[in-house]
Motif scaffolding. Sequence first.
Motif, PDB file in Angstrom:
ATOM      1  N   ARG A  46     -47.998  12.156 -15.205  1.00 57.87           N
ATOM      2  CA  ARG A  46     -48.988  11.153 -15.601  1.00 57.87           C
ATOM      3  C   ARG A  46     -49.945  10.799 -14.463  1.00 57.87           C
ATOM      4  O   ARG A  46     -50.978  10.184 -14.703  1.00 57.87           O
ATOM      5  CB  ARG A  46     -48.302   9.879 -16.084  1.00 57.87           C
ATOM      6  CG  ARG A  46     -47.474  10.072 -17.328  1.00 57.87           C
ATOM      7  CD  ARG A  46     -48.372  10.385 -18.508  1.00 57.87           C
ATOM      8  NE  ARG A  46     -47.586  10.523 -19.717  1.00 57.87           N
ATOM      9  CZ  ARG A  46     -47.609  11.591 -20.502  1.00 57.87           C
ATOM     10  NH1 ARG A  46     -48.381  12.608 -20.200  1.00 57.87           N
ATOM     11  NH2 ARG A  46     -46.869  11.647 -21.579  1.00 57.87           N
ATOM     12  N   GLY A  47     -49.580  11.149 -13.220  1.00 57.83           N
ATOM     13  CA  GLY A  47     -50.453  10.818 -12.111  1.00 57.83           C
ATOM     14  C   GLY A  47     -49.856  11.246 -10.786  1.00 57.83           C
ATOM     15  O   GLY A  47     -48.799  11.874 -10.726  1.00 57.83           O
ATOM     16  N   ILE A  48     -50.562  10.878  -9.740  1.00 63.99           N
ATOM     17  CA  ILE A  48     -50.096  11.139  -8.382  1.00 63.99           C
ATOM     18  C   ILE A  48     -50.408   9.903  -7.544  1.00 63.99           C
ATOM     19  O   ILE A  48     -51.458   9.273  -7.707  1.00 63.99           O
ATOM     20  CB  ILE A  48     -50.736  12.421  -7.799  1.00 63.99           C
ATOM     21  CG1 ILE A  48     -50.102  12.791  -6.464  1.00 63.99           C
ATOM     22  CG2 ILE A  48     -52.232  12.307  -7.707  1.00 63.99           C
ATOM     23  CD1 ILE A  48     -50.421  14.209  -6.008  1.00 63.99           C
ATOM     24  N   LEU A  49     -49.472   9.531  -6.703  1.00 64.21           N
ATOM     25  CA  LEU A  49     -49.615   8.364  -5.841  1.00 64.21           C
ATOM     26  C   LEU A  49     -49.443   8.824  -4.402  1.00 64.21           C
ATOM     27  O   LEU A  49     -48.450   9.471  -4.071  1.00 64.21           O
ATOM     28  CB  LEU A  49     -48.544   7.316  -6.171  1.00 64.21           C
ATOM     29  CG  LEU A  49     -48.577   6.054  -5.319  1.00 64.21           C
ATOM     30  CD1 LEU A  49     -49.736   5.151  -5.752  1.00 64.21           C
ATOM     31  CD2 LEU A  49     -47.259   5.308  -5.419  1.00 64.21           C
ATOM     32  N   THR A  50     -50.409   8.501  -3.566  1.00 63.17           N
ATOM     33  CA  THR A  50     -50.348   8.876  -2.156  1.00 63.17           C
ATOM     34  C   THR A  50     -50.124   7.648  -1.281  1.00 63.17           C
ATOM     35  O   THR A  50     -50.330   6.511  -1.727  1.00 63.17           O
ATOM     36  CB  THR A  50     -51.654   9.564  -1.711  1.00 63.17           C
ATOM     37  OG1 THR A  50     -52.719   8.605  -1.753  1.00 63.17           O
ATOM     38  CG2 THR A  50     -51.983  10.762  -2.595  1.00 63.17           C
ATOM     39  N   ASP A  51     -49.746   7.913  -0.048  1.00 63.82           N
ATOM     40  CA  ASP A  51     -49.592   6.806   0.888  1.00 63.82           C
ATOM     41  C   ASP A  51     -50.928   6.091   1.093  1.00 63.82           C
ATOM     42  O   ASP A  51     -50.984   4.872   1.244  1.00 63.82           O
ATOM     43  CB  ASP A  51     -48.982   7.261   2.215  1.00 63.82           C
ATOM     44  CG  ASP A  51     -49.601   8.519   2.798  1.00 63.82           C
ATOM     45  OD1 ASP A  51     -50.622   9.025   2.274  1.00 63.82           O
ATOM     46  OD2 ASP A  51     -49.052   9.021   3.799  1.00 63.82           O
ATOM     47  N   ARG A  52     -52.026   6.825   1.023  1.00 62.46           N
ATOM     48  CA  ARG A  52     -53.351   6.212   1.136  1.00 62.46           C
ATOM     49  C   ARG A  52     -53.618   5.289  -0.047  1.00 62.46           C
ATOM     50  O   ARG A  52     -54.183   4.209   0.113  1.00 62.46           O
ATOM     51  CB  ARG A  52     -54.424   7.291   1.236  1.00 62.46           C
ATOM     52  CG  ARG A  52     -55.802   6.731   1.508  1.00 62.46           C
ATOM     53  CD  ARG A  52     -56.820   7.853   1.767  1.00 62.46           C
ATOM     54  NE  ARG A  52     -58.043   7.326   2.325  1.00 62.46           N
ATOM     55  CZ  ARG A  52     -58.984   6.684   1.632  1.00 62.46           C
ATOM     56  NH1 ARG A  52     -58.820   6.485   0.341  1.00 62.46           N
ATOM     57  NH2 ARG A  52     -60.077   6.235   2.218  1.00 62.46           N
ATOM     58  N   ASP A  53     -53.215   5.704  -1.263  1.00 67.64           N
ATOM     59  CA  ASP A  53     -53.360   4.836  -2.437  1.00 67.64           C
ATOM     60  C   ASP A  53     -52.636   3.511  -2.224  1.00 67.64           C
ATOM     61  O   ASP A  53     -53.149   2.445  -2.575  1.00 67.64           O
ATOM     62  CB  ASP A  53     -52.787   5.496  -3.695  1.00 67.64           C
ATOM     63  CG  ASP A  53     -53.550   6.720  -4.154  1.00 67.64           C
ATOM     64  OD1 ASP A  53     -54.772   6.807  -3.909  1.00 67.64           O
ATOM     65  OD2 ASP A  53     -52.906   7.597  -4.763  1.00 67.64           O
ATOM     66  N   LEU A  54     -51.427   3.592  -1.663  1.00 65.72           N
ATOM     67  CA  LEU A  54     -50.646   2.374  -1.421  1.00 65.72           C
ATOM     68  C   LEU A  54     -51.417   1.404  -0.538  1.00 65.72           C
ATOM     69  O   LEU A  54     -51.435   0.193  -0.799  1.00 65.72           O
ATOM     70  CB  LEU A  54     -49.308   2.711  -0.767  1.00 65.72           C
ATOM     71  CG  LEU A  54     -48.269   3.363  -1.665  1.00 65.72           C
ATOM     72  CD1 LEU A  54     -47.088   3.847  -0.831  1.00 65.72           C
ATOM     73  CD2 LEU A  54     -47.813   2.414  -2.744  1.00 65.72           C
ATOM     74  N   VAL A  55     -52.072   1.940   0.481  1.00 63.41           N
ATOM     75  CA  VAL A  55     -52.797   1.080   1.416  1.00 63.41           C
ATOM     76  C   VAL A  55     -54.128   0.611   0.832  1.00 63.41           C
ATOM     77  O   VAL A  55     -54.415  -0.594   0.789  1.00 63.41           O
ATOM     78  CB  VAL A  55     -53.024   1.812   2.761  1.00 63.41           C
ATOM     79  CG1 VAL A  55     -53.935   1.017   3.668  1.00 63.41           C
ATOM     80  CG2 VAL A  55     -51.691   2.084   3.438  1.00 63.41           C
ATOM     81  N   VAL A  56     -54.953   1.554   0.362  1.00 63.04           N
ATOM     82  CA  VAL A  56     -56.313   1.224  -0.059  1.00 63.04           C
ATOM     83  C   VAL A  56     -56.362   0.511  -1.403  1.00 63.04           C
ATOM     84  O   VAL A  56     -57.084  -0.475  -1.563  1.00 63.04           O
ATOM     85  CB  VAL A  56     -57.179   2.505  -0.091  1.00 63.04           C
ATOM     86  CG1 VAL A  56     -58.552   2.247  -0.676  1.00 63.04           C
ATOM     87  CG2 VAL A  56     -57.298   3.088   1.317  1.00 63.04           C
ATOM     88  N   ARG A  57     -55.592   0.974  -2.374  1.00 63.93           N
ATOM     89  CA  ARG A  57     -55.642   0.382  -3.714  1.00 63.93           C
ATOM     90  C   ARG A  57     -54.578  -0.699  -3.921  1.00 63.93           C
ATOM     91  O   ARG A  57     -54.651  -1.456  -4.878  1.00 63.93           O
ATOM     92  CB  ARG A  57     -55.448   1.450  -4.775  1.00 63.93           C
ATOM     93  CG  ARG A  57     -56.550   2.473  -4.814  1.00 63.93           C
ATOM     94  CD  ARG A  57     -56.266   3.476  -5.911  1.00 63.93           C
ATOM     95  NE  ARG A  57     -57.235   4.545  -5.906  1.00 63.93           N
ATOM     96  CZ  ARG A  57     -57.087   5.675  -6.564  1.00 63.93           C
ATOM     97  NH1 ARG A  57     -55.987   5.874  -7.291  1.00 63.93           N
ATOM     98  NH2 ARG A  57     -58.005   6.597  -6.514  1.00 63.93           N
ATOM     99  N   GLY A  58     -53.599  -0.733  -3.056  1.00 65.69           N
ATOM    100  CA  GLY A  58     -52.526  -1.707  -3.194  1.00 65.69           C
ATOM    101  C   GLY A  58     -52.651  -2.836  -2.196  1.00 65.69           C
ATOM    102  O   GLY A  58     -53.117  -3.928  -2.516  1.00 65.69           O
ATOM    103  N   LEU A  59     -52.250  -2.564  -0.971  1.00 60.81           N
ATOM    104  CA  LEU A  59     -52.224  -3.614   0.048  1.00 60.81           C
ATOM    105  C   LEU A  59     -53.599  -4.197   0.353  1.00 60.81           C
ATOM    106  O   LEU A  59     -53.740  -5.414   0.470  1.00 60.81           O
ATOM    107  CB  LEU A  59     -51.589  -3.075   1.331  1.00 60.81           C
ATOM    108  CG  LEU A  59     -50.128  -2.649   1.205  1.00 60.81           C
ATOM    109  CD1 LEU A  59     -49.634  -2.060   2.513  1.00 60.81           C
ATOM    110  CD2 LEU A  59     -49.268  -3.813   0.766  1.00 60.81           C
ATOM    111  N   ALA A  60     -54.610  -3.356   0.490  1.00 58.42           N
ATOM    112  CA  ALA A  60     -55.947  -3.859   0.831  1.00 58.42           C
ATOM    113  C   ALA A  60     -56.539  -4.707  -0.281  1.00 58.42           C
ATOM    114  O   ALA A  60     -57.446  -5.514  -0.039  1.00 58.42           O
ATOM    115  CB  ALA A  60     -56.884  -2.695   1.156  1.00 58.42           C
TER     116      ALA A  60
END
Length: 146
Positions: A46-60
């Motif tokens: 259904r998708g792919i989640l990267t460590d960058r996604d965690l930072v840019v789309r999540g934490l930030a």
Amino acid sequence: MTRRVHEVMTRNPVTVERLTSLAEAARVMRDADIGDVLVVEEGRLRGILTDRDLVVRGLAEDRDPAETTVQAICSTEPLTVGPDDHVDEAVDLMRRHALRRLPVQTGSGELVGIVTLGDLEVERDPGSPLASIAAAAAAEEAARGR
């Protein structure tokens, strides 16, 4: 002779269900020493989640990692390749879409691997710096029994 994706891909990709929290997905990445997980629902990609996604789309964006699910921030409908596709096709797809990784699926949708820039660089130029890094990571992973 042109090699096939299944000859260079990483088998048994790490997956998480789409309702997994960001915090749990981050722990999975940490424990597996990887920078991405494939997001599945009932075994289907259904998708792919990267460590960058965690930072840019999540934490930030001040999302609560314990309450936010991976489906809220992962890239959906990722491009894929088949295990019998030529490596050159994977390289071309990655180049055209500026991708660093491609999930590998069979024609029936079974998720069988992931091919990364590092995998492809080892194939193209085993002596390159990126290939050396990828080979060292693979050796370390093998030593840990993964």
